[in-house]
Each structure stands twice: as C-alpha cells, then as structure tokens.
Design a protein around this motif. Sequence first.
Motif, PDB file in Angstrom:
ATOM      1  N   PRO A 153      26.833 -19.518 -19.908  1.00  0.00           N
ATOM      2  CA  PRO A 153      27.764 -19.550 -20.882  1.00  0.00           C
ATOM      3  C   PRO A 153      29.268 -19.583 -20.419  1.00  0.00           C
ATOM      4  N   ARG A 154      30.376 -20.019 -20.905  1.00  0.00           N
ATOM      5  CA  ARG A 154      31.644 -20.272 -20.521  1.00  0.00           C
ATOM      6  C   ARG A 154      32.555 -19.386 -21.234  1.00  0.00           C
ATOM      7  N   SER A 155      32.073 -18.715 -22.085  1.00  0.00           N
ATOM      8  CA  SER A 155      32.750 -17.758 -23.016  1.00  0.00           C
ATOM      9  C   SER A 155      32.267 -16.476 -23.375  1.00  0.00           C
ATOM     10  N   PHE A 156      32.768 -15.396 -23.570  1.00  0.00           N
ATOM     11  CA  PHE A 156      32.340 -14.224 -24.111  1.00  0.00           C
ATOM     12  C   PHE A 156      31.662 -14.292 -25.575  1.00  0.00           C
ATOM     13  N   THR A 157      32.281 -15.343 -26.203  1.00  0.00           N
ATOM     14  CA  THR A 157      31.823 -15.538 -27.388  1.00  0.00           C
ATOM     15  C   THR A 157      30.531 -16.007 -27.754  1.00  0.00           C
ATOM     16  N   ASP A 158      29.894 -16.603 -26.593  1.00  0.00           N
ATOM     17  CA  ASP A 158      28.739 -17.315 -26.558  1.00  0.00           C
ATOM     18  C   ASP A 158      27.667 -16.383 -26.977  1.00  0.00           C
ATOM     19  N   TRP A 159      26.668 -16.916 -27.845  1.00  0.00           N
ATOM     20  CA  TRP A 159      25.799 -15.838 -28.518  1.00  0.00           C
ATOM     21  C   TRP A 159      24.782 -15.588 -27.537  1.00  0.00           C
ATOM     22  N   ARG A 160      24.536 -16.104 -26.355  1.00  0.00           N
ATOM     23  CA  ARG A 160      23.866 -15.636 -25.235  1.00  0.00           C
ATOM     24  C   ARG A 160      24.247 -14.630 -24.494  1.00  0.00           C
ATOM     25  N   VAL A 161      25.672 -14.283 -24.546  1.00  0.00           N
ATOM     26  CA  VAL A 161      26.327 -13.356 -23.886  1.00  0.00           C
ATOM     27  C   VAL A 161      26.223 -11.892 -24.672  1.00  0.00           C
ATOM     28  N   ALA A 162      26.071 -12.354 -25.748  1.00  0.00           N
ATOM     29  CA  ALA A 162      25.959 -11.112 -26.834  1.00  0.00           C
ATOM     30  C   ALA A 162      24.455 -10.650 -26.889  1.00  0.00           C
ATOM     31  N   VAL A 163      23.488 -11.435 -26.570  1.00  0.00           N
ATOM     32  CA  VAL A 163      22.121 -10.999 -26.591  1.00  0.00           C
ATOM     33  C   VAL A 163      21.696 -10.283 -25.327  1.00  0.00           C
ATOM     34  N   LEU A 164      22.332 -10.948 -24.102  1.00  0.00           N
ATOM     35  CA  LEU A 164      22.219 -10.178 -22.665  1.00  0.00           C
ATOM     36  C   LEU A 164      22.743  -9.045 -22.661  1.00  0.00           C
ATOM     37  N   ILE A 165      24.035  -8.826 -23.270  1.00  0.00           N
ATOM     38  CA  ILE A 165      24.502  -7.692 -23.031  1.00  0.00           C
ATOM     39  C   ILE A 165      23.761  -6.452 -24.004  1.00  0.00           C
ATOM     40  N   SER A 166      23.332  -6.932 -25.132  1.00  0.00           N
ATOM     41  CA  SER A 166      22.818  -6.114 -25.793  1.00  0.00           C
ATOM     42  C   SER A 166      21.503  -5.624 -25.265  1.00  0.00           C
ATOM     43  N   LEU A 167      20.568  -6.650 -24.951  1.00  0.00           N
ATOM     44  CA  LEU A 167      19.454  -6.274 -24.092  1.00  0.00           C
ATOM     45  C   LEU A 167      19.542  -5.498 -22.968  1.00  0.00           C
ATOM     46  N   GLY A 168      20.740  -5.765 -22.297  1.00  0.00           N
ATOM     47  CA  GLY A 168      21.090  -5.006 -20.804  1.00  0.00           C
ATOM     48  C   GLY A 168      21.155  -3.556 -21.301  1.00  0.00           C
ATOM     49  N   VAL A 169      22.081  -3.124 -22.319  1.00  0.00           N
ATOM     50  CA  VAL A 169      22.159  -1.890 -22.564  1.00  0.00           C
ATOM     51  C   VAL A 169      20.865  -1.039 -22.978  1.00  0.00           C
ATOM     52  N   VAL A 170      20.159  -1.861 -23.941  1.00  0.00           N
ATOM     53  CA  VAL A 170      19.143  -1.120 -24.484  1.00  0.00           C
ATOM     54  C   VAL A 170      17.883  -0.828 -23.318  1.00  0.00           C
ATOM     55  N   ALA A 171      17.635  -1.962 -22.466  1.00  0.00           N
ATOM     56  CA  ALA A 171      16.857  -1.666 -21.336  1.00  0.00           C
ATOM     57  C   ALA A 171      17.326  -0.650 -20.366  1.00  0.00           C
ATOM     58  N   SER A 172      18.652  -0.503 -20.255  1.00  0.00           N
ATOM     59  CA  SER A 172      19.192   0.698 -19.550  1.00  0.00           C
ATOM     60  C   SER A 172      18.983   2.142 -19.925  1.00  0.00           C
ATOM     61  N   LEU A 173      18.405   2.017 -21.138  1.00  0.00           N
ATOM     62  CA  LEU A 173      18.598   3.371 -21.807  1.00  0.00           C
ATOM     63  C   LEU A 173      17.642   4.652 -21.145  1.00  0.00           C
ATOM     64  N   PRO A 174      16.227   3.982 -20.735  1.00  0.00           N
ATOM     65  CA  PRO A 174      15.704   2.795 -21.060  1.00  0.00           C
ATOM     66  C   PRO A 174      14.803   2.641 -22.619  1.00  0.00           C
ATOM     67  N   ASP A 175      14.722   1.721 -23.164  1.00  0.00           N
ATOM     68  CA  ASP A 175      14.374   1.742 -24.346  1.00  0.00           C
ATOM     69  C   ASP A 175      13.236   0.354 -24.352  1.00  0.00           C
ATOM     70  N   LEU A 176      12.168   0.697 -23.881  1.00  0.00           N
ATOM     71  CA  LEU A 176      11.389  -0.642 -23.668  1.00  0.00           C
ATOM     72  C   LEU A 176      10.808  -1.013 -25.220  1.00  0.00           C
ATOM     73  N   GLY A 177      10.660  -0.510 -26.081  1.00  0.00           N
ATOM     74  CA  GLY A 177       9.981  -0.837 -27.389  1.00  0.00           C
ATOM     75  C   GLY A 177      11.122  -1.972 -27.938  1.00  0.00           C
ATOM     76  N   ASN A 178      12.471  -1.170 -28.262  1.00  0.00           N
ATOM     77  CA  ASN A 178      13.379  -2.081 -28.862  1.00  0.00           C
ATOM     78  C   ASN A 178      13.742  -3.177 -27.968  1.00  0.00           C
ATOM     79  N   ALA A 179      13.869  -2.899 -26.753  1.00  0.00           N
ATOM     80  CA  ALA A 179      14.169  -4.511 -25.775  1.00  0.00           C
ATOM     81  C   ALA A 179      13.033  -5.470 -25.997  1.00  0.00           C
ATOM     82  N   THR A 180      11.996  -4.949 -26.143  1.00  0.00           N
ATOM     83  CA  THR A 180      10.794  -6.042 -26.577  1.00  0.00           C
ATOM     84  C   THR A 180      10.976  -6.632 -27.908  1.00  0.00           C
TER      85      THR A 180
END
Length: 402
Positions: A153-180
């Motif tokens: 991605p070249r911009s923070f507005t890219d949907w892939r950035v939003a998905v990766l950040i969201s997944l990363g934060v959820v996984a770090s909780l850690p919350d395996l179920g919601n990350a899945t």
Amino acid sequence: MKIEKRYLLNYSILIPYFILSVLGLIVVYSTTSANSIQSGGNPFGSVLTQGIFWIASLIGIALIYKMKLDFLKNQKVVGFILSVVVLLLIISRFFGATINGARGWILLGPLSLQPAEYLKVVMVWYLASVFSSEQELIASSDYYALTKNTFFPRSFTDWRVAVLISLGVVASLPDLGNATILTLLTLIMVSLSGISYRWFMTSLGAIVALSAAILGTIRMVGVDVVAKIPLFGYIAKRFSAFFNPFEDLSDSGHQLANSYYAMSNGSWFGLGLGNSIEKNGYLPEAHTDFVFSIVIEELGFVGASLILGLLFFLILRILLVGIQARDPFNAMLATGVGGLLLTQTFVNIGGISGLIPSTGVTFPFLSQGGNSLLVLSIAIAFVLNVDATEKKKALEEGQPLY
C-alpha cells in the motif's frame, strides 16, 4: 408513487431475530441463575443486563432502519467510525481489563465495552463501502483494481492498511477468535467485490494451508514452546486441548472435555430446560463460549437442531437479500452480514466440538454478552434497511420486486 419504508419491513428476518433473542434471554437465565444463587447474587442479574442491551438493540434497529443508505455509503463516515473503534481497541489493549488471559474490555461501571465485537460489523460496512465505489475498475482490471496495481500500500487510506492494523491490534490482545473471524470476513468481502473467483479460491487455499502448517508446527515443537511466547500462554492451552482434551482434564482440557460430557448428557431430547449438570461449576464459560453445549444438554440434539435450523434460516434470508440486491453496496453489505453470522456460528460450534481450537467466540444471540447482541442487532438493522430500500426503489420505478 411514494411508499413508506415501514410498510416494507422484512418479517422473515425480523421474526427469527426476535425468536432467537428471546431464546437467548431464556438461555442466559438458565445458564447463570444457579451460580448466582450459590454466590448470593441476584438470579435475574445477568438476564436483566442482557435485557437492557436487547432494548437498546431494538432502539438501534429502529434508528438504523430509518437512515438513508446514502449516509451509510459515505466512506468518510464509515472511515471515521472505523478509526474510533480501532482507537478504542488500542485503549483496551493497554488500559483495559484482562479476562481469561486476554485484554479487550473497557469497563464502564457495571457494564463493559468490547471494541473487537463492534469491529466485525464495522469492517463489513467499511469494505462494502470501499469496494462498491470501485466497481468500474474491478470490471476492467479484476483484483488489481483493489490493490491499485501495487503489492505494498502507498497510502494509509488503503483498505489493506485498515485491515492489517485492525487484525494486528486484535491479535495482540490476544483474541484468536475475533482475529480469525476478521480474516475470514475480509476474504468474504474481497470475494464479493466482483473479482474473479480464482482469487477467492487461491486466498482460501492459502489460509487453509497456513492454518494446517501452524497447527502442524505447534504439534511438532510442542505446546509448551508456544506457551513461552509473550501474550500467547492461554492460547497454547487451547491448542493443547484441541490435540487431546483428556490428557490434562484438570487444566487445559477441562473445558472441552466437559463440553463433550454436556453434549453426551443431552442425548436426543435433553435433560430439560434448567436441568444441566455441567453448568453447575463443571463447565467454565457455560454462559458464553460454551453455551451451545449447555443448550444441547438441556434440550437435546433435537431441540438444539431446531434452534440451529432457525439460525440458518435467518442467515439464508439475509444472504437472499444480498443476492437479489441491485446496488453493489447493498449487495455486499447484506451478504457480508450473512457471512458474519455464518462465520461466527462455524467458529463457535467448531470450538465446542473440537473441530478447531477453541477461540472464545460467542454463539450468536444465545450467549450472554450485551456487546455481541448489540452488534448482531446492528447487523440485522443494516440488512432490513437494505431490503426495504431495494424494494422501495423497485416499486417507485415500476420494476418487479425480487
């Protein structure tokens, strides 16, 4: 001819929602009252709290149903809401309460807020908004339209950035179920965007292969090694139970083994509503993650199958709304909601039956959890709005209803 939306309410979705919600209140009382009495608490405490969230859910459904879908399509609106939810996730990660080895809850007096629950429906909403605005490019460039022909991605507005950040934060909780669930929802939404089916099959194959590789690696190196990784100690216990729940009945395998006992006790017709043995201190989380095991124990395979059948009927009606919708945003939003319900049901039942590692995901509508009920109600409201808007437009333009 102008038609009011209130006359276009889809009762084939609303009535199953009502039935499942009321059943949820009954199940919450059944699974919590005995322990509340033993601890000297109010046997109706949990069901009253759940009832408050249900009333809030009904108000939310009414408000969302009246909204214009043009407002929901606005990427600035959904982008702002997604940013708020991710911010709340970050706050819960560092300052939230810890429950069962994971953070993710923001305590608000007697109530608690779980941002990861809201992230699921917001992610469906966000991706539907983004992908529906790129339909012409997708038609001409297929998957490359979604990536702007760039691997990174070249911009923070890219949907892939939003998905990766969201997944990363959820996984770090850690919350395996919601990350899945978030991972599977992203795959579903990408496949609904209009790209060639081969990308979906390739992505699904990659996820299955990666999951099998992870499970195989954990099995080879040993769960004890995984337990030494920071934040993932409690997840290691879930993997240990998945491989052999009866190897450590006093610790890692305790929940899954007692889930098996509960389902075995239920047989065909169950022990009767309120007569579960396992919920009386034997099966932890009997009112949340493993609530369907108690449903099987009390109502039997027949009763549980009827409830599951009603839930699948609701999901199919929601998917039908998405399939028949003419507007791309409407179609993706409704079908994404159906995918959310189907995915959450699969992950929960897979966990309590040992088909997949237990992930701490609630069963739709039946588990205790105001956040889960409110989120699913918001999702139902989106679908009701989509269905009524599509019908209203068709009638006003003189087109046949689907």
